[in-house]
Design a protein around this motif. Structure first.
Motif, PDB file in Angstrom:
ATOM      1  N   ILE A   9       0.840  -1.205   0.000  1.00 46.44           N
ATOM      2  CA  ILE A   9       0.000   0.000   0.000  1.00 46.44           C
ATOM      3  C   ILE A   9       0.871   1.249   0.000  1.00 46.44           C
ATOM      4  O   ILE A   9       0.633   2.202  -0.750  1.00 46.44           O
ATOM      5  CB  ILE A   9      -0.951  -0.009   1.210  1.00 46.44           C
ATOM      6  N   LEU A  10       1.898   1.252   0.840  1.00 44.58           N
ATOM      7  CA  LEU A  10       2.807   2.398   0.907  1.00 44.58           C
ATOM      8  C   LEU A  10       3.501   2.628  -0.439  1.00 44.58           C
ATOM      9  O   LEU A  10       3.653   3.775  -0.887  1.00 44.58           O
ATOM     10  CB  LEU A  10       3.841   2.189   2.007  1.00 44.58           C
ATOM     11  N   ASP A  11       3.905   1.563  -1.110  1.00 43.24           N
ATOM     12  CA  ASP A  11       4.562   1.674  -2.411  1.00 43.24           C
ATOM     13  C   ASP A  11       3.606   2.227  -3.467  1.00 43.24           C
ATOM     14  O   ASP A  11       3.997   3.060  -4.296  1.00 43.24           O
ATOM     15  CB  ASP A  11       5.096   0.313  -2.862  1.00 43.24           C
ATOM     16  N   ASN A  12       2.360   1.758  -3.436  1.00 46.99           N
ATOM     17  CA  ASN A  12       1.373   2.231  -4.409  1.00 46.99           C
ATOM     18  C   ASN A  12       1.065   3.717  -4.213  1.00 46.99           C
ATOM     19  O   ASN A  12       0.973   4.484  -5.175  1.00 46.99           O
ATOM     20  CB  ASN A  12       0.083   1.410  -4.301  1.00 46.99           C
ATOM     21  N   ARG A  13       0.906   4.115  -2.964  1.00 45.35           N
ATOM     22  CA  ARG A  13       0.651   5.537  -2.682  1.00 45.35           C
ATOM     23  C   ARG A  13       1.850   6.396  -3.064  1.00 45.35           C
ATOM     24  O   ARG A  13       1.698   7.523  -3.568  1.00 45.35           O
ATOM     25  CB  ARG A  13       0.320   5.729  -1.198  1.00 45.35           C
ATOM     26  N   LYS A  14       3.042   5.883  -2.812  1.00 40.74           N
ATOM     27  CA  LYS A  14       4.263   6.618  -3.148  1.00 40.74           C
ATOM     28  C   LYS A  14       4.367   6.828  -4.658  1.00 40.74           C
ATOM     29  O   LYS A  14       4.709   7.926  -5.123  1.00 40.74           O
ATOM     30  CB  LYS A  14       5.486   5.848  -2.633  1.00 40.74           C
ATOM     31  N   LEU A  15       4.066   5.793  -5.424  1.00 42.76           N
ATOM     32  CA  LEU A  15       4.097   5.899  -6.882  1.00 42.76           C
ATOM     33  C   LEU A  15       3.123   6.974  -7.362  1.00 42.76           C
ATOM     34  O   LEU A  15       3.472   7.819  -8.194  1.00 42.76           O
ATOM     35  CB  LEU A  15       3.740   4.547  -7.507  1.00 42.76           C
ATOM     36  N   LEU A  16       1.917   6.950  -6.811  1.00 42.22           N
ATOM     37  CA  LEU A  16       0.900   7.939  -7.185  1.00 42.22           C
ATOM     38  C   LEU A  16       1.345   9.349  -6.815  1.00 42.22           C
ATOM     39  O   LEU A  16       1.319  10.266  -7.645  1.00 42.22           O
ATOM     40  CB  LEU A  16      -0.426   7.593  -6.496  1.00 42.22           C
ATOM     41  N   LYS A  17       1.775   9.513  -5.588  1.00 39.60           N
ATOM     42  CA  LYS A  17       2.125  10.843  -5.063  1.00 39.60           C
ATOM     43  C   LYS A  17       3.345  11.440  -5.761  1.00 39.60           C
ATOM     44  O   LYS A  17       3.317  12.598  -6.209  1.00 39.60           O
ATOM     45  CB  LYS A  17       2.373  10.753  -3.557  1.00 39.60           C
TER      46      LYS A  17
END
Length: 240
Positions: free
Chosen positions: A196-204
């Motif tokens: 989840i943290l990786d996915n949010r980081k990619l988006l952000k």
């Protein structure tokens, strides 16, 4: 007698294999018609090629329909359904409108996402100010909903609510659903699985690279920095 019959058979076959000029023309005509029919069937089976608009002659502040400029995005426009925190359909139809400068930034961000096998999926784009009043009546908390008297950047055509999905249509896990009001949706909540943290980081990180900034309490919300000074709008888009 046996040899005579065999010779006669060969003669008949030889004669039948020779086409007269008239027969040859008929055969060519049949082949031509069959080829034309085959091409027509092929053309009917192929979908028409999309022709997208350009930004020529459009001011950066002009409101436009995103789908007129690209088919590379996905949509789940929640406020055109009852699947939202209002529990009410408040858009007459599902369309993503925003200003030209926002579209330009979104197109560039999406190209970078697609290189990584994902694309932007929209929950909300431009939002009429009248809808903002309905939201404020339900959640009068500026941490989650902008006061409609001042207006949200959504009302200005400079904000989008988005997630990411694979090019095959599978949403990435962001930890919560859209419009989840709680700490699990916060950007500074790191007590979450690494995926989840990786996915949010990619988006952000990708959105920030293309001129957008996030807000602390909503992983899905992005404002275009260049859109915060535009005027609040309240128009409703046409439905076909």
């Amino acid at each position: 007698m046996k040899y005579f019959s065999f010779a006669l058979l060969l003669l008949c076959l030889s004669i039948s294999c020779k086409e007269s000029p008239e027969e040859k023309k008929k055969l060519e005509k049949i082949n031509s018609e069959e080829s034309l029919q085959s091409d027509t069937i092929k053309q009917k089976s192929e979908p028409p090629k999309m022709v997208f608009k350009t930004f020529e002659g459009l001011a950066d502040t002009t409101f436009v329909r995103l789908a007129d400029f690209s088919d590379g995005f996905a949509y789940d426009l929640r406020y055109a359904t009852e699947n939202n925190f209002l529990k009410e359909k408040v858009y007459d139809c599902a369309e993503c409108y925003t200003r030209v400068k926002t579209v330009k930034a979104l197109l560039k961000a999406n190209e970078e996402f697609k290189e990584k096998g994902v694309r932007i999926k929209f929950f909300d784009c431009y939002r009429p100010n009248s809808v903002q009043y309905k939201m404020w009546a339900i959640v009068p908390n500026p941490q989650y909903v902008a006061n409609p008297k001042k207006g949200s950047i959504h009302n200005k055509g400079g904000a989008v609510d988005i997630t990411l999905e694979t090019l095959e249509g599978e949403e990435l896990n962001m930890g919560t659903d859209f419009d989840f009001f709680g700490k699990r949706a916060y950007h500074d909540n790191f007590d979450l699985p690494q995926e989840i943290l990786d996915n949010r980081k990619l988006l952000k990180e990708t959105m920030e690279k293309h001129g957008f900034w996030s807000i602390r309490t909503e992983w899905w919300h992005y404002n275009l920095g260049a859109g915060s000074n535009d005027k609040v709008a309240n128009f409703k888009w046409p439905c076909n």
